[in-house]
Structure formats: C-alpha cells, structure tokens
Write a protein that holds these residues in place. Structure first.
Motif, PDB file in Angstrom:
ATOM      1  N   GLY A 178       0.814  -1.216   0.000  1.00 43.29           N
ATOM      2  CA  GLY A 178       0.000   0.000   0.000  1.00 43.29           C
ATOM      3  C   GLY A 178       0.843   1.259   0.000  1.00 43.29           C
ATOM      4  O   GLY A 178       0.531   2.230  -0.698  1.00 43.29           O
ATOM      5  N   LEU A 179       1.932   1.271   0.779  1.00 42.82           N
ATOM      6  CA  LEU A 179       2.833   2.416   0.760  1.00 42.82           C
ATOM      7  C   LEU A 179       3.484   2.590  -0.609  1.00 42.82           C
ATOM      8  O   LEU A 179       3.648   3.713  -1.097  1.00 42.82           O
ATOM      9  CB  LEU A 179       3.911   2.241   1.840  1.00 42.82           C
ATOM     10  CG  LEU A 179       3.454   2.423   3.290  1.00 42.82           C
ATOM     11  CD1 LEU A 179       4.607   2.115   4.245  1.00 42.82           C
ATOM     12  CD2 LEU A 179       2.931   3.845   3.524  1.00 42.82           C
ATOM     13  N   ARG A 239      13.102   3.129  -5.709  1.00 38.18           N
ATOM     14  CA  ARG A 239      13.794   3.793  -4.612  1.00 38.18           C
ATOM     15  C   ARG A 239      12.976   3.756  -3.332  1.00 38.18           C
ATOM     16  O   ARG A 239      13.516   3.547  -2.237  1.00 38.18           O
ATOM     17  CB  ARG A 239      14.092   5.242  -4.992  1.00 38.18           C
ATOM     18  CG  ARG A 239      15.076   5.386  -6.138  1.00 38.18           C
ATOM     19  CD  ARG A 239      15.260   6.840  -6.509  1.00 38.18           C
ATOM     20  NE  ARG A 239      15.746   7.616  -5.368  1.00 38.18           N
ATOM     21  CZ  ARG A 239      15.836   8.943  -5.364  1.00 38.18           C
ATOM     22  NH1 ARG A 239      15.450   9.636  -6.447  1.00 38.18           N
ATOM     23  NH2 ARG A 239      16.297   9.580  -4.317  1.00 38.18           N
ATOM     24  N   VAL A 240      11.637   3.940  -3.439  1.00 34.48           N
ATOM     25  CA  VAL A 240      10.777   3.892  -2.257  1.00 34.48           C
ATOM     26  C   VAL A 240      10.805   2.502  -1.635  1.00 34.48           C
ATOM     27  O   VAL A 240      10.827   2.352  -0.405  1.00 34.48           O
ATOM     28  CB  VAL A 240       9.338   4.308  -2.623  1.00 34.48           C
ATOM     29  CG1 VAL A 240       8.403   4.099  -1.449  1.00 34.48           C
ATOM     30  CG2 VAL A 240       9.304   5.768  -3.077  1.00 34.48           C
ATOM     31  N   THR A 241      10.819   1.461  -2.481  1.00 38.30           N
ATOM     32  CA  THR A 241      10.902   0.094  -1.966  1.00 38.30           C
ATOM     33  C   THR A 241      12.188  -0.113  -1.173  1.00 38.30           C
ATOM     34  O   THR A 241      12.175  -0.701  -0.074  1.00 38.30           O
ATOM     35  CB  THR A 241      10.848  -0.919  -3.126  1.00 38.30           C
ATOM     36  OG1 THR A 241       9.630  -0.725  -3.856  1.00 38.30           O
ATOM     37  CG2 THR A 241      10.912  -2.339  -2.618  1.00 38.30           C
ATOM     38  N   ALA A 273       5.090   5.930  -9.956  1.00 39.41           N
ATOM     39  CA  ALA A 273       5.600   4.686 -10.548  1.00 39.41           C
ATOM     40  C   ALA A 273       7.095   4.754 -10.826  1.00 39.41           C
ATOM     41  O   ALA A 273       7.819   3.767 -10.615  1.00 39.41           O
ATOM     42  CB  ALA A 273       4.829   4.376 -11.838  1.00 39.41           C
ATOM     43  N   ARG A 274       7.593   5.915 -11.265  1.00 36.68           N
ATOM     44  CA  ARG A 274       9.009   5.996 -11.616  1.00 36.68           C
ATOM     45  C   ARG A 274       9.922   6.001 -10.383  1.00 36.68           C
ATOM     46  O   ARG A 274      11.139   5.819 -10.516  1.00 36.68           O
ATOM     47  CB  ARG A 274       9.266   7.248 -12.453  1.00 36.68           C
ATOM     48  CG  ARG A 274       9.014   8.558 -11.750  1.00 36.68           C
ATOM     49  CD  ARG A 274       9.316   9.731 -12.659  1.00 36.68           C
ATOM     50  NE  ARG A 274       9.131  11.017 -12.014  1.00 36.68           N
ATOM     51  CZ  ARG A 274       7.977  11.651 -11.923  1.00 36.68           C
ATOM     52  NH1 ARG A 274       6.874  11.099 -12.445  1.00 36.68           N
ATOM     53  NH2 ARG A 274       7.887  12.822 -11.310  1.00 36.68           N
TER      54      ARG A 274
END
Length: 376
Positions: free
Chosen positions: A206-207, A218-220, A213-214
C-alpha cells in the motif's frame, strides 16, 4: 527580441511554476499544522506500527528456527508473550502491588525530608508542591483555628453538600476519563500492532502504491531499509531492557532495598528511552534507597552506575552496532526537543523517529554520490 509565442510560453511556464510552488508551500504548511494539532494521535499510531514491527521481528526470528506459516508463528509469539505477562502477574502481582505502594510512600517521604533539609539551610522550596501547604498557611503561628460547624455537632448546609458532591463527581469523572483514555490507547496500540504484524505485505504494498511509478524502486529500497533497521533495533532493545531489569532487580535485592522487584521493572521499561530513561531510573532508585540508610543509597548508586555502564558500553554497542549509528549528542538533542514539544510520547519515540530520518538521509546521500560518480 524573442517571438511573441515564445514569450507567451515563457510566461505560461513561469505562472505554472509559481502556481505549483504556491500549492506546494500551502500543502506543506497545512501538513505542519495538521501534525502539530494531531501529534498525540500520530505518535499513538506510530507506536502501534512500532509494536507491529516488533511482533513481526520476533515472528521472523522464530522463522529461522522453525519452518511454519507466518500466521502460525505470529500466534505462537503472541501466546508466548501473553503467557509471560500472565505469569509475571500471577506470580508477582501481589508483590508488585505491595512494593509499588511501599515505593510510593518511600519516595514521598524522601522528598519531604529533602524539602525540610533545604528549608533548614535557607533554600527556597516553594516549587515543591506536596499538597500540605494550604492547611499550614491557613493557620497563623500562635492562633487558634476557627471551629467548623461539624465541631459543634451541626450538620453542613445544603450548599456545602452540593459543593462537596460536585467536587467528588468532577474528580471521579476525570479519573474515569483518564483510565478509559489510557486503556483505550493500550488497546489501539495492541490492535494496530497485531493488524500490521498479521499482514505486513499488504501495508508494504500500500505504501508503494502511493509513490509515483518511476520512484517505486527507490521507495521500496527505503521502506525495506527502515523496516530492517527498526527490527534489528527492537530485538536488541528488548534484550537490553530484560538485562537491565534483571540485573537491577537482583542487585537491589542483594543490597537489601525494599521494592527491588518493582524498581527492576521500572528500570527495564525506562531503558527503552536512551539517556533520559536511565537518569530517571537512577534518581528513583537512589530516592527509594535513602530510606535504608546512606550506605544502601551509596551502594544503589554504584549499582546504577555499573548497570548504566554495562548498557552503554557493552550491551548497546554489542547488540546495536549494525542497527543504529546515531551520535549521542544528536539523539539527546532530538529527545529534549520532541519531549518538550510532544510530551512523553515524543520522548519515548524519539530514537525510532531519528532512526527513520537517518535511514532516509543516508539513502539520499548515497544516491547523490552514486549519481555524481556516474555523471562524471
């Protein structure tokens, strides 16, 4: 001179940039205001998430020993924790209640003795409000207090009864609301923690879905690093808290300090708060030991210094050398800041909040260095 359409396009781009910048500033200001007014609720939600991370860490640690489904391992961890708390309550419930009452009376007595000592040496102690100043102030030296109606066998009037009854109802209502609020906060933390630990992948995905998307790669990486850091830190912190509580309890019992069990529990719980928690635990231990004499108080102080040295220079570097690397001055400054602004919640949760910020700063610093190296 540039063409008219190019000037128009430039003005349009400038207006768009100003609009987007203004909206960004307004949204950031609104976020700050929202965080300020609902800080207690946000910190409560963060505490529930942190509890869920702890349950998930224990569940993953159990998974290294036994190969069972995640839900079954989580159930085993929850049952084990519940049985441990129930065992402590069953075996030491009466002892905890008795020692807590004795400890409260002892500390109040020592504070009164300290106030008298300071008064005798000409030091102003008006900041000590022990609730006994009003009766003393109402009676002047050498004067006789005025008799109350009850002393002549007269019943209090209806106004006095109504005033007393209203005060009793008001105090009872405040106590009831405080108890409900405390119990409700505990249940919120427990529920959020269990919900998060039961299905961590749902909240993780969810986060990621909220991120563009791009930038999801990095967020992962950032989310995974934050989760791993908090899990390692929580496991190490649980071990430190158990060790500090056990050593304090056994040491004070050997010295002969009354209430050693409850003092060990509070020392272990306060070990969750670095630096400030140790100072508070040390002050409580020394105050409680003064009733047994100066030798016992000095022995308790030496024990506290030894336990604090063990925690700071042995357990924490050994267990958390791969979890957190935050300069002590930086952590202490953030503890004081968050404690003053947000109270006990900010003080207790300062370290994990700083840890999250450090993980993000380290990631962007590494990314910027890598980007510059590739560009060169």
């Amino acid at each position: 001179m540039p063409p008219a359409d190019e000037r128009s396009r430039t003005r349009t781009d400038l207006a768009w940039a100003i609009s987007v910048g203004g909206i960004g500033v307004v949204m950031f200001a609104a976020l700050l205001v929202f965080t300020w007014y609902f800080a207690a609720t946000l910190l409560l939600l963060f505490a529930g998430m942190l509890f869920g991370v702890a349950l998930n860490a224990l569940t993953n640690a159990l998974g290294h020993r036994v190969h069972l489904p995640h839900s079954l391992r989580l159930a085993i961890v929850c049952v084990a924790l519940a049985l441990m708390l129930a065992g402590v309550g069953y075996l030491g419930g009466a002892t905890i209640a008795e020692q807590a009452s004795l400890l409260s009376k002892t500390i109040k007595s020592q504070i009164t003795n300290l106030k008298s000592f300071l008064d005798n040496h000409g030091i102003d102690t008006s900041f000590f409000d022990l609730g006994n100043a009003a009766p003393a102030a109402s009676t002047d030296a050498g004067s006789t207090p005025s008799p109350s109606p009850a002393s002549h066998g007269q019943l209090p009037g209806a106004g006095a009864l109504a005033s007393s009854g209203g005060a009793i109802v008001s105090q009872t209502f405040k106590l009831l609301l405080g108890t409900i609020s405390a119990v409700g906060n505990v249940f919120i933390v427990l529920f959020l923690g269990l919900a998060f630990a039961a299905q961590p992948s749902i909240y993780h995905d969810g986060l990621l879905f909220l991120a563009p998307a791009r930038h999801r790669t990095r967020v992962t990486l950032i989310i995974d690093r934050i989760g791993e850091t908090l899990e390692r830190w929580l496991i190490a912190q649980i071990i430190v808290m158990l060790a500090v509580g056990a050593v304090t309890w056994i040491g004070l019992a050997i010295i002969g300090i009354p209430g050693s069990f409850i003092l060990g529990i509070q020392a272990g719980l306060l070990a969750f708060i670095p630096t400030v928690g140790a100072i508070i635990a040390g002050v409580v231990v020394v105050l409680a030991s003064l009733a047994s004499g100066w030798v016992a108080a000095l022995s308790a102080l030496v024990l506290f210094l030894g336990v604090h040295a063990m925690e700071s220079y042995v357990l924490t570097p050994l267990l958390q050398r791969q979890a957190l690397d935050i300069p002590p001055a930086t952590l202490f400054a953030f503890q004081i800041l968050l404690g003053v602004v947000f109270g006990i919640w900010g003080l207790a949760l300062a370290l994990p909040l700083v840890a999250i910020a450090k993980v993000m700063i380290d990631h962007f610093k590494t990314y910027e260095t890598t980007f510059r190296a590739e560009a060169a």
